[in-house]
Design a protein around this motif. Structure first.
Motif, short mmCIF file in Angstrom:
data_model
loop_
_atom_site.label_atom_id
_atom_site.label_comp_id
_atom_site.label_asym_id
_atom_site.label_seq_id
_atom_site.Cartn_x
_atom_site.Cartn_y
_atom_site.Cartn_z
N VAL A 3 -7.06 21.96 47.20
CA VAL A 3 -6.14 21.58 48.27
C VAL A 3 -4.71 21.67 47.74
N THR A 4 -3.85 22.33 48.50
CA THR A 4 -2.44 22.45 48.12
C THR A 4 -1.58 21.76 49.17
N VAL A 5 -0.65 20.93 48.70
CA VAL A 5 0.21 20.15 49.60
C VAL A 5 1.66 20.54 49.35
N LEU A 6 2.41 20.82 50.42
CA LEU A 6 3.85 21.01 50.32
C LEU A 6 4.50 19.64 50.48
N LEU A 19 -4.88 11.32 50.03
CA LEU A 19 -5.67 12.52 49.72
C LEU A 19 -6.54 12.32 48.48
N VAL A 20 -5.98 11.64 47.47
CA VAL A 20 -6.77 11.46 46.24
C VAL A 20 -7.91 10.45 46.42
N GLN A 21 -7.95 9.78 47.57
CA GLN A 21 -9.13 8.95 47.87
C GLN A 21 -10.26 9.81 48.45
N VAL A 22 -9.89 11.03 48.90
CA VAL A 22 -10.85 11.86 49.62
C VAL A 22 -11.32 13.04 48.76
N VAL A 23 -10.43 13.59 47.94
CA VAL A 23 -10.81 14.67 47.02
C VAL A 23 -10.36 14.29 45.61
N PRO A 24 -11.09 14.75 44.58
CA PRO A 24 -10.70 14.38 43.23
C PRO A 24 -9.28 14.89 42.94
N PRO A 25 -8.46 14.08 42.26
CA PRO A 25 -7.06 14.47 41.99
C PRO A 25 -6.94 15.84 41.33
N GLU A 26 -7.90 16.19 40.47
CA GLU A 26 -7.81 17.48 39.76
C GLU A 26 -7.90 18.66 40.73
N CYS A 27 -8.37 18.41 41.95
CA CYS A 27 -8.50 19.50 42.93
C CYS A 27 -7.24 19.65 43.78
N VAL A 28 -6.26 18.78 43.54
CA VAL A 28 -5.06 18.77 44.39
C VAL A 28 -3.86 19.30 43.61
N THR A 29 -3.13 20.22 44.25
CA THR A 29 -1.85 20.70 43.72
C THR A 29 -0.76 20.34 44.72
N ALA A 30 0.32 19.74 44.24
CA ALA A 30 1.46 19.49 45.12
C ALA A 30 2.61 20.40 44.70
N ILE A 31 3.11 21.18 45.66
CA ILE A 31 4.31 22.00 45.43
C ILE A 31 5.49 21.16 45.92
N LEU A 128 1.26 18.65 39.63
CA LEU A 128 2.57 18.66 40.30
C LEU A 128 3.34 19.90 39.86
N LEU A 129 3.72 20.72 40.83
CA LEU A 129 4.47 21.94 40.52
C LEU A 129 5.83 21.87 41.17
N PRO A 130 6.92 22.00 40.39
CA PRO A 130 8.22 22.16 41.04
C PRO A 130 8.20 23.46 41.84
N MET A 131 8.94 23.50 42.95
CA MET A 131 8.89 24.72 43.77
C MET A 131 9.45 25.92 43.00
N GLY A 178 2.44 29.42 39.24
CA GLY A 178 1.38 28.64 39.87
C GLY A 178 1.58 28.41 41.35
N VAL A 179 2.82 28.53 41.84
CA VAL A 179 3.08 28.19 43.24
C VAL A 179 2.38 29.18 44.18
N LEU A 180 2.60 30.47 43.97
CA LEU A 180 2.01 31.44 44.89
C LEU A 180 0.48 31.44 44.76
N GLY A 181 -0.01 31.25 43.55
CA GLY A 181 -1.46 31.17 43.34
C GLY A 181 -2.06 29.97 44.06
N ALA A 182 -1.35 28.84 43.99
CA ALA A 182 -1.86 27.62 44.64
C ALA A 182 -1.93 27.80 46.15
#
Ligand code: GDP
Length: 309
Positions: A3-6, A19-31, A128-131, A178-182
């Motif tokens: 899951v990727t979140v802007l 979101l981290v209550q619903v999916v494991p944190p390792e599966c989440v990327t925030a841009i 966490l990815l800076p844009m 990582g941003v475009l890949g995410a």
């Protein structure tokens, strides 16, 4: 499941807590937006990255939504004996984050690497990815002249009318690694409830990002930051009006329609659903005000289902 979140700051951080209550944190990327980064007494401050990092680490000051709970301001108080430039309120612990980040950047690390280092040490599992790793400072054009984002937001308390929002030099910025890949590889992409101009707009302005999202439109959902015509917090509603967009969930939908297929709006805005559908978007009506953990979790579930179609 990836899951990727802007993400901007407070609204996004609270959404990510759900979101981290619903999916494991390792599966989440925030841009994360870095258009409001600033250099403060030589230190590199990344307000949105830090708000998210502190929130997910359980350190956030819940009263303000920014800064560290229980932080003290001894450094800033003493700094005021030397300088009038103390309007950006950084607590002592918060300053430690910025000192360490600045040291990492000065030793040649990118903001991406520095962010990994900081968030690992605070036990944050979300990636966490800076844009972008290039500085792209947002400028706010007001009737009194051009302000940096933090002059507008913090120093002058968002009192100025916003006539234009600029991202000077952004055409030369590149999406951080990582941003475009995410975006390309996510099973679900969610635009958090964040300011559409100065949090999400800056991310979209990084060359290549909007196009990458358009290619994933069917997997992209957004949560409206505007409820019943008003922002839950901050100047987004006034900005929409002064920039010529309707201050409503519909107005935000018009800004996102090219890359978002499903728009999550609040129950209070159910009457706007048909107009938003006419933009070619699907609409999900839900309770979107995030007070406690159960409401955050419920909104994350709704948004995730929306993004996965
Ligand atoms: P900032 O950079 O700290 O101002 O934070 P963001 O850009 O992430 O978020 C600000 C936006 O989030 C505002 O427009 C708020 O209306 C919206 N927001 C904050 N809390 C909530 C909430 O509980 N529900 C919804 N739907 N929007 C929210």
């Amino acid at each position: 499941m990836r899951v990727t979140v802007l993400a901007g700051g407070v609204g996004a951080a609270r959404f990510l807590q759900g979101l981290v209550q619903v999916v494991p944190p390792e599966c989440v990327t925030a841009i994360v937006n870095t258009g409001d980064d600033l250099v403060f007494h030589g230190l590199h401050v990344s307000p949105d990255l830090d708000i998210i990092m502190y929130t997910l680490a359980g350190l956030i000051n819940d009263q303000t939504g920014w800064g560290i709970a229980g932080d003290t301001f001894a450094c800033l108080d003493f700094l005021s004996r030397y300088s009038d430039d103390t309007w950006f309120r950084l607590g002592d612990r918060d300053l430690a984050t910025c000192i360490h980040r600045t040291g990492l950047l000065q030793s040649g690390q990118s903001l991406t690497d520095a962010t990994v280092a900081l968030s690992q040490r605070l036990g944050v599992g979300v990636r966490l990815l800076p844009m972008s790793n290039e500085p792209v400072p947002t400028q706010i054009v007001t009737p009194d002249g051009v302000l940096s984002f933090q002059e507008y937001f913090v120093k002058r308390g968002q009192r100025d009318e916003v006539r234009e929002v600029h991202f000077p030099g952004i055409e030369h910025a590149r999406p951080a690694p990582g941003v475009l890949g995410a975006i390309a590889e996510a099973d679900a992409i969610i635009v958090a409830p964040s300011n559409p101009f100065v949090s999400i707009g800056s991310i979209l302005a990084v060359p290549g990002v909007r196009q990458a999202l358009r290619e994933r439109r069917e997997r992209t959902a957004a949560v409206s930051p505007i409820i019943d015509g008003s922002a839950v917090k901050g100047p987004a509603d006034r900005m929409l009006r002064s920039l010529g967009v309707e201050s409503s969930a519909y107005g935000v939908a018009t800004l996102y329609q090219d890359f978002v297929s499903t728009f999550v709006i609040d129950e209070q805005d159910a009457a706007l659903a048909d107009r938003i559908r006419e933009l070619g978007m699907k609409v999900v009506v839900a309770q979107t005000i995030m007070r406690g953990p159960s409401e955050k979790r419920a909104l994350a579930t709704v948004a995730l289902d929306a993004a996965r179609g």
